[in-house]
Design a protein around this motif. Sequence first.
Motif, PDB file in Angstrom:
ATOM      1  N   ALA A  47       0.793  15.506  -1.111  1.00 50.11           N
ATOM      2  CA  ALA A  47       0.056  15.709   0.171  1.00 50.11           C
ATOM      3  C   ALA A  47      -1.342  14.861   0.056  1.00 50.11           C
ATOM      4  O   ALA A  47      -1.746  14.130  -0.666  1.00 50.11           O
ATOM      5  CB  ALA A  47      -0.519  17.160  -0.031  1.00 50.11           C
ATOM      6  N   THR A  48      -1.999  14.975   1.365  1.00 48.92           N
ATOM      7  CA  THR A  48      -3.131  14.200   1.473  1.00 48.92           C
ATOM      8  C   THR A  48      -4.283  15.128   1.686  1.00 48.92           C
ATOM      9  O   THR A  48      -5.506  15.053   1.237  1.00 48.92           O
ATOM     10  CB  THR A  48      -3.095  13.714   3.010  1.00 48.92           C
ATOM     11  OG1 THR A  48      -2.100  12.699   3.009  1.00 48.92           O
ATOM     12  CG2 THR A  48      -4.422  13.095   3.368  1.00 48.92           C
ATOM     13  N   SER A  78       0.691  -1.253  -0.101  1.00 51.29           N
ATOM     14  CA  SER A  78      -0.034  -0.080   0.059  1.00 51.29           C
ATOM     15  C   SER A  78       0.829   1.360   0.129  1.00 51.29           C
ATOM     16  O   SER A  78       2.045   1.164   0.120  1.00 51.29           O
ATOM     17  CB  SER A  78      -0.863  -0.096   1.281  1.00 51.29           C
ATOM     18  OG  SER A  78      -2.205   0.729   1.102  1.00 51.29           O
ATOM     19  N   GLY A  79       0.188   2.555   0.288  1.00 52.57           N
ATOM     20  CA  GLY A  79       0.988   3.634  -0.036  1.00 52.57           C
ATOM     21  C   GLY A  79       2.121   3.873   1.079  1.00 52.57           C
ATOM     22  O   GLY A  79       3.029   4.138   0.879  1.00 52.57           O
ATOM     23  N   SER A  80       1.662   3.347   2.453  1.00 55.94           N
ATOM     24  CA  SER A  80       2.728   3.715   3.387  1.00 55.94           C
ATOM     25  C   SER A  80       3.782   2.654   3.206  1.00 55.94           C
ATOM     26  O   SER A  80       5.032   3.157   3.563  1.00 55.94           O
ATOM     27  CB  SER A  80       1.935   3.542   4.719  1.00 55.94           C
ATOM     28  OG  SER A  80       0.932   4.374   4.971  1.00 55.94           O
ATOM     29  N   ASP A  91       5.220  12.185  -3.688  1.00 59.42           N
ATOM     30  CA  ASP A  91       4.230  11.067  -3.282  1.00 59.42           C
ATOM     31  C   ASP A  91       2.992  11.852  -4.056  1.00 59.42           C
ATOM     32  O   ASP A  91       2.305  12.491  -3.273  1.00 59.42           O
ATOM     33  CB  ASP A  91       4.331  11.065  -1.889  1.00 59.42           C
ATOM     34  CG  ASP A  91       3.030  10.066  -1.495  1.00 59.42           C
ATOM     35  OD1 ASP A  91       2.159   9.822  -2.211  1.00 59.42           O
ATOM     36  OD2 ASP A  91       2.843   9.864  -0.029  1.00 59.42           O
ATOM     37  N   HIS A 108      -2.525  10.916  -4.267  1.00 64.59           N
ATOM     38  CA  HIS A 108      -3.813  11.775  -4.337  1.00 64.59           C
ATOM     39  C   HIS A 108      -4.133  12.205  -5.819  1.00 64.59           C
ATOM     40  O   HIS A 108      -5.229  12.112  -6.357  1.00 64.59           O
ATOM     41  CB  HIS A 108      -4.079  12.808  -3.410  1.00 64.59           C
ATOM     42  CG  HIS A 108      -4.799  12.678  -2.078  1.00 64.59           C
ATOM     43  ND1 HIS A 108      -6.334  12.823  -2.097  1.00 64.59           N
ATOM     44  CD2 HIS A 108      -4.443  12.166  -1.020  1.00 64.59           C
ATOM     45  CE1 HIS A 108      -6.242  12.459  -1.079  1.00 64.59           C
ATOM     46  NE2 HIS A 108      -5.508  12.031  -0.337  1.00 64.59           N
ATOM     47  N   HIS A 164      -5.327   3.447  -5.462  1.00 66.51           N
ATOM     48  CA  HIS A 164      -6.859   3.151  -5.199  1.00 66.51           C
ATOM     49  C   HIS A 164      -7.348   4.553  -5.204  1.00 66.51           C
ATOM     50  O   HIS A 164      -8.533   4.690  -4.602  1.00 66.51           O
ATOM     51  CB  HIS A 164      -6.860   2.403  -4.040  1.00 66.51           C
ATOM     52  CG  HIS A 164      -6.103   2.907  -2.756  1.00 66.51           C
ATOM     53  ND1 HIS A 164      -4.812   2.326  -2.424  1.00 66.51           N
ATOM     54  CD2 HIS A 164      -6.175   3.935  -1.845  1.00 66.51           C
ATOM     55  CE1 HIS A 164      -4.312   2.834  -1.744  1.00 66.51           C
ATOM     56  NE2 HIS A 164      -5.096   3.527  -0.994  1.00 66.51           N
ATOM     57  N   LYS A 165      -6.592   5.713  -5.295  1.00 69.96           N
ATOM     58  CA  LYS A 165      -7.594   6.980  -5.387  1.00 69.96           C
ATOM     59  C   LYS A 165      -7.909   7.547  -6.786  1.00 69.96           C
ATOM     60  O   LYS A 165      -8.719   6.812  -7.378  1.00 69.96           O
ATOM     61  CB  LYS A 165      -6.499   7.941  -4.737  1.00 69.96           C
ATOM     62  CG  LYS A 165      -6.154   7.373  -3.194  1.00 69.96           C
ATOM     63  CD  LYS A 165      -5.393   8.450  -2.500  1.00 69.96           C
ATOM     64  CE  LYS A 165      -5.171   8.074  -0.731  1.00 69.96           C
ATOM     65  NZ  LYS A 165      -3.943   7.342  -0.744  1.00 69.96           N
ATOM     66  N   HIS A 173       1.313  13.860   4.726  1.00 70.29           N
ATOM     67  CA  HIS A 173       0.811  12.355   4.948  1.00 70.29           C
ATOM     68  C   HIS A 173       1.780  12.020   6.291  1.00 70.29           C
ATOM     69  O   HIS A 173       2.828  12.345   6.460  1.00 70.29           O
ATOM     70  CB  HIS A 173       0.882  11.242   3.896  1.00 70.29           C
ATOM     71  CG  HIS A 173       0.353  10.275   4.468  1.00 70.29           C
ATOM     72  ND1 HIS A 173       1.083   8.996   4.614  1.00 70.29           N
ATOM     73  CD2 HIS A 173      -1.033   9.722   4.345  1.00 70.29           C
ATOM     74  CE1 HIS A 173       0.392   7.851   4.968  1.00 70.29           C
ATOM     75  NE2 HIS A 173      -0.886   8.267   4.778  1.00 70.29           N
TER      76      HIS A 173
HETATM   77  C1  LIG Z   1      -0.155  11.415   0.127  1.00 68.62           C
HETATM   78  C2  LIG Z   1      -0.508   9.910   0.838  1.00 68.62           C
HETATM   79  N1  LIG Z   1       0.599   9.027   0.599  1.00 68.62           N
HETATM   80  C3  LIG Z   1       0.533   7.772   1.010  1.00 68.62           C
HETATM   81  C4  LIG Z   1      -0.611   7.419   1.553  1.00 68.62           C
HETATM   82  C5  LIG Z   1      -0.780   6.055   2.449  1.00 68.62           C
HETATM   83  O1  LIG Z   1      -1.580   5.213   1.680  1.00 68.62           O
HETATM   84  P1  LIG Z   1      -2.242   3.838   2.289  1.00 68.62           P
HETATM   85  O2  LIG Z   1      -3.301   4.409   3.259  1.00 68.62           O
HETATM   86  O3  LIG Z   1      -2.325   2.995   1.149  1.00 68.62           O
HETATM   87  O4  LIG Z   1      -0.942   3.572   3.374  1.00 68.62           O
HETATM   88  C6  LIG Z   1      -1.911   8.310   1.618  1.00 68.62           C
HETATM   89  C7  LIG Z   1      -3.104   7.841   2.085  1.00 68.62           C
HETATM   90  O5  LIG Z   1      -4.043   8.426   2.173  1.00 68.62           O
HETATM   91  C8  LIG Z   1      -1.595   9.647   1.006  1.00 68.62           C
HETATM   92  O6  LIG Z   1      -2.843  10.457   0.926  1.00 68.62           O
END
Ligand SMILES: Cc1ncc(COP(=O)(O)O)c(C=O)c1O
Length: 432
Positions: free
Chosen positions: A168-169, A91-93, A194, A197, A222-223, A120
């Motif tokens: 950014a988130t 996933s993203g993290s 990153d 979004h 997934h966004k 984030h």
């Molecule tokens: C900018 C950004 N990076 C990383 C992530 C992390 O993704 P994940 O929730 O799949 O770990 C998010 C999730 O909202 C995000 O907005």
Amino acid sequence: MINKKDNDLFELINRELGRQQDGLEMIASENYVSENVLKAMGSILTNKYSEGYPGKRYYGGNEFIDQIENLGQDYAKNIFKVDHANLQPYSGSPANQAVYFALCEPGDKVMGFNLLYGGHLTHGWKVNFSGKYYDSVQYTTDKDGFLDYDAIEAMVKKEQPKLVFVGATAYSRIIDFEKLAQIVHAENAFLIADVAHIAGLIAGGMHPSPAGHADVITTTTHKTLRGPRGAMIMCDGDKSNPVKKPEDVIGWKESKHNLPSYIDRAVFPGLQGGPHNQTTAGITQALFEVQQPEFKEYAEQIVKNAQTLAEELMNAGLKIITDGTDNHLMLIDVSPFKISGSEAETALEKAMITVNKNTIPFDPRSPFDPSGIRIGTPALTSRGMKEEEMKQIGEMIVKALKNNNDNQVLENIKKEVKDLCDQFPLYQKIKY
Ligand SMILES: Cc1ncc(COP(=O)(O)O)c(C=O)c1O
């Protein structure tokens, strides 16, 4: 053995399906995937172990898995114009974690966008691994909520970080990756973009791309990309360059060409074992869809919808941070209506409008009950909604926020929401 008749699980999935069909999904980081993405995700690919990369696996029987992963990589490279794409992060993290793991040693100085201003967690926030294992410094926005490039430059010069995360988130304006690359590379640091979004907007030509500027690009899938929950890491460089030791990573200039190898090794075996092949396939299908001409229209419509909605909400007296939006989301200060972000979230949820509470820059309230909400248009746009519907939704949001304690009003809005959703059906053939 529990048979399906006695199994509550499928009943619960059907209820969630109903919730997704009958409500307005306005969480900026969510979307609806296509039925073909669902099909790939629910496929037999989940049965297979494939540690390693195409052509270099630690398990037999990967003939077709290799072809699927190669196809997905080719699509990603074509869409984002990069030399290399890794589709395996869970996933993203974890994708961001892999970048730190690839380029930094514990304790190295890293820099990122403060969570409370739109960044984030993984960009160096104090409770996250990125703030605990690394020496993290964080930049914020200016007083109006815009990224402050002069302040970022001053911080990079002063702090001399090894890498700088941008992206950014909860930020509604264009990010100038070119300018950021000049700032960061002048101090021999890595720039990591990153784009979780905005990846779909970049792919659809609605936001400038970091390709050619950032050293590494990470994204969730997934966004706005409309894929399954997953992530990708992309970069330029030559994978065939021999990498002798991790200590080779000594700085931006010296390491640039080896980035693909560093990234791949950080994901596997650095952090993960076997890739989730069903997710790789779902991402590959989503990227196939991104390359169709309709996707460009989709990306354009996301932004038109967000701008129409922002206008509607501002006209009603709400404060939109930065006074508008260039992308798919907006951050709304609801305090002019004498309510908090949590109260706004709860009232809207009763009306089947799903959003999340969010801090605003320099928020006087706590992150648990901040002054704002964040809303986005990607999911509604996937349903086919356009400007006309955004105006109607804007009116409903304003009414719900103004009457947040009146359950009858919220109930009536819920009916209006259901009528609107029925006009834009979703997953009609699906039942679990
Ligand atoms: C900018 C950004 N990076 C990383 C992530 C992390 O993704 P994940 O929730 O799949 O770990 C998010 C999730 O909202 C995000 O907005």
